[in-house]
Design an enzyme around this catalytic site. Structure first.
Site, PDB file in Angstrom:
ATOM      1  N   ASP A   1      38.217  40.268  53.313  1.00  0.00           N
ATOM      2  CA  ASP A   1      38.935  41.371  52.680  1.00  0.00           C
ATOM      3  C   ASP A   1      38.324  42.693  53.107  1.00  0.00           C
ATOM      4  O   ASP A   1      37.793  42.819  54.195  1.00  0.00           O
ATOM      5  CB  ASP A   1      38.897  41.181  51.153  1.00  0.00           C
TER       6      ASP A   1
ATOM      7  N   HIS B   1      39.924  46.391  47.259  1.00  0.00           N
ATOM      8  CA  HIS B   1      40.633  45.111  47.173  1.00  0.00           C
ATOM      9  C   HIS B   1      39.669  43.921  47.175  1.00  0.00           C
ATOM     10  O   HIS B   1      39.827  42.967  46.421  1.00  0.00           O
ATOM     11  CB  HIS B   1      41.604  45.031  48.342  1.00  0.00           C
TER      12      HIS B   1
ATOM     13  N   SER C   1      47.837  38.528  46.477  1.00  0.00           N
ATOM     14  CA  SER C   1      46.404  38.509  46.775  1.00  0.00           C
ATOM     15  C   SER C   1      45.586  38.055  45.580  1.00  0.00           C
ATOM     16  O   SER C   1      44.445  37.623  45.743  1.00  0.00           O
ATOM     17  CB  SER C   1      45.925  39.907  47.175  1.00  0.00           C
TER      18      SER C   1
END
Length: 649
Positions: free
Chosen positions: A208, A276, A473
């Site tokens: 990520d 994220h 996600s």
């Protein structure tokens, strides 16, 4: 790739039954009010003020028209036709190919399986790249030649979210007990925790944006690595690839992009950094049962952060290097990973196919690159879990690649979340959050999102906090967390058994009659089927049961839960959905007939005098009527004879 990053919330918390082993959560500060509704991010009191003033901490730009385009113009990727030849000879072959083709590129680094990255000292324009590719593709010594494509975050709008002060325990509803009224889609980690709270033996890699320091997460992090190779995209002071996986932020302003269009061409503008990777890592491995913050899925987690995404998404080449390193495979110029992962989670989803026969040569070559890496990881028994994507369409790459466990996102009520991609490549659906962004039916059907660890900085790291997000996600990590618990319960499980168990133990998809089935034209909130949403909804407790006895496990008999409500009907009409016919109610059983009265018994007849004994002596005799009675009784006692049984399968 398109990365799923939403932040959302709205409705008041629904009541839930908490499991005994559920850790307590520290109540958050009282939320700030904006526009008469909650738009919140949980953190310290100073964060409340910042959120009230700043709004949109995790806002993501709209869809990019070049979301899978080549970026930067200075890198190509090639694969040698004979990828199995001596690795020491490969650079020499490539040097000859480049020299003979007159292509001004240098051999940069191997990507495994005969794949190599080539770089130019100065960026070439699109016309130059086209000439280079034409020359390279014409050389029989090369099997593939492609631009280095970049994958982007999901183009989904979002708003900040603080946890509900009225009911803070509701913020992690997806971990809690499943029930068919108020928590339909919950994965049920609480029940699984009664069997196992996880093991440090199963390393989970998060590919990520990297990681930020967080007191509710740091203790469960392993040393990672930054694979973002282009220094400008890495945003780390011109270093590029480097040890550690710290996330310096991935914001890209419009002004910054406009100042160098050649560098940032194809990159999505994001005014705020996404953090994220911190969100995904917190879902999996937040410190648990510590009287504060949020709970992670694996209480004994070891999370391996692998930074593959920077200010311009993730390069396919960087992604593949990150995948291979995470699994313990060698990557040129990078120290060997001392903590190989058994599970890899990818929170990105590109908009292109994973078909090696795709008519676009770049796409086909990238698909082959992915497939080669996937085969290597699967050969080491590594589970690859990937997000389906957030564009309400076909499953994105790499979730659509063979050998990857693609995951779609479900709303709290169990139907498809508004944004989620869907299709035959999906293996399971899991809660992904479905926040209120004031879209069609959001006020009626949205939920409060998925709460996890986050950083509160706008563009650069600042204070650690908690945020609520939505996206595929954040559905994919739940499948990864379930797999980690399965391996904790039974370390001898094979990769195939884990994949089989996750699907065999799933609950059937719900049937939201008014929303219709998910199709290319009915792609908002809708009813998933096995052909569009995989085996069903993730059930972690049942998956762990399977892990304990994979040879003898029998899934419980369960049917699809039918959903009907005024809100669903109104939203189905607003979406233009074709409703699913509601089955007629089962007829009421016919009343049993009244029993006939029992007649009074007749008086017994007087016994007849016994006959005189026969003179022939011995043995006695059998009445033929008595034998007939025995035969009749024998027929009556034979099991199943003359009976009718029914079974509703």
């Amino acid at each position: 790739m398109v990365r799923s990053a939403h932040v959302t919330a709205r409705s008041p918390a629904l009541p839930m039954v908490r499991a005994v082993m559920k850790p307590r959560l520290t109540p958050p500060p009282r939320p700030a009010m904006r526009a008469a509704r909650f738009t919140q991010l949980v953190a310290a009191a100073s964060v409340v003020a910042a959120a009230a003033a700043g709004a949109g901490l995790l806002r993501v730009a709209g869809p990019s028209k070049a979301a899978h385009g080549a970026v930067g113009g200075s890198t190509l990727i090639v694969k040698l036709a004979d990828g199995g030849q001596d690795g020491a000879e490969q650079p020499s072959i490539l040097h000859r190919v480049l020299a003979q083709a007159g292509v001004p590129l240098k051999v940069d680094s191997p990507l495994g399986n005969g794949w190599w990255r080539l770089r130019a000292d100065t960026p070439g324009d699109s016309a130059a790249q086209a000439r280079w590719l034409q020359a390279l593709r014409a050389d029989a010594r090369l099997a593939h030649a492609m631009r280095d494509l970049h994958e982007q975050r999901a183009a989904v709008p979002n708003d900040p979210l603080f946890r509900s002060a009225a009911d803070p325990t509701s913020s992690q509803w997806w971990l809690d007990d499943q029930n068919d009224t108020t928590n339909i889609a919950a994965a049920g980690f609480t029940k699984a925790w009664d069997t196992t709270t996880g093991s440090a033996a199963t390393v989970v890699a998060v590919l990520d944006s990297g990681i930020t320091s967080h007191g509710d997460l740091n203790a469960n992090l392993l040393p990672g690595y930054n694979f973002v190779s282009k220094p400008e995209y890495a945003n780390n002071g011109g270093t590029g690839r480097s040890g550690g996986a710290n996330d310096p932020g991935d914001a890209l302003s419009q002004a910054e992009r406009d100042s160098n269009l050649a560098l940032w061409d194809g990159c999505l503008v994001n005014a705020n950094s996404s953090w994220h990777g911190t969100l995904v890592a917190g879902q999996l491995g937040a410190v648990t049962n510590n009287n504060g913050g949020v709970a992670g899925m694996n209480w004994n987690a070891r999370i391996l952060p692998v930074r593959v995404s920077g200010k311009c998404g993730a390069s396919v080449a960087d992604m593949v290097d990150g995948m291979r390193w995470a699994a313990g495979l060698s990557v040129a110029g990078v120290p060997v990973n001392p903590n190989p992962a058994r599970i890899v989670v990818i929170g990105f989803s590109g908009v292109t196919s994973c078909s090696t026969s795709d008519p676009n040569a770049d796409v086909a070559a990238a698909a082959r690159l992915y497939q080669d890496a996937i085969a290597e990881l699967r050969g080491k028994g590594v589970l690859i879990v990937a997000a389906a994507g957030n564009l309400r369409g076909s499953v994105g790459r790499p979730a659509n690649c063979a050998g990857v466990f693609g995951v779609a996102a479900a709303n709290r009520q169990g139907f498809k979340a508004l944004y989620s991609n869907f299709g035959p490549e999906i293996q399971l659906a899991a809660p992904g959050g479905d926040g209120d962004y004031q879209r069609t039916c959001d006020p009626e059907l949205s939920d409060t999102g998925i709460v996890s660890t986050i950083n509160t900085g706008k563009t650069a790291p600042a204070t650690a906090g908690y945020g609520a997000v939505s996206g595929t996600s954040f559905a994919a990590p739940q499948v990864a967390g379930a797999a980690a618990l399965m391996w904790a319960a039974n370390p001898a499980l094979t990769l195939s058994q884990v994949e089989t168990g996750l699907k065999a133990s799933a609950r059937p998809h719900v049937t939201a009659y008014a929303l219709g089935y998910c199709t290319s034209t009915n792609n908002s909130r809708c009813t998933l089927q096995p052909s569009t949403g995989g085996a069903g909804l993730l059930d972690v407790a049942e998956a762990v049961k399977y892990a304990l006895a994979p040879q003898t496990y029998t899934a419980p008999v369960r049917s699809s839960l039918g959903l009907q409500s005024t809100n669903l009907s109104r939203c189905g009409q607003a979406q233009g959905s074709t409703p699913i016919p509601v089955p007629p109610p089962a007829p009421a059983p016919a009343p049993a007939p009244a029993p006939a009265p029992t007649p009074a018994p007749s008086p017994a007849p007087a016994p007849s005098p016994a006959p005189a004994p026969a003179s022939s002596g011995g043995g006695g005799s059998s009445s033929p009527w008595w034998l007939l009675g025995l035969l009749t009784a024998g027929v009556a006692l034979r099991p199943g004879v003359g009976s009718v049984s029914t079974r509703d399968d």
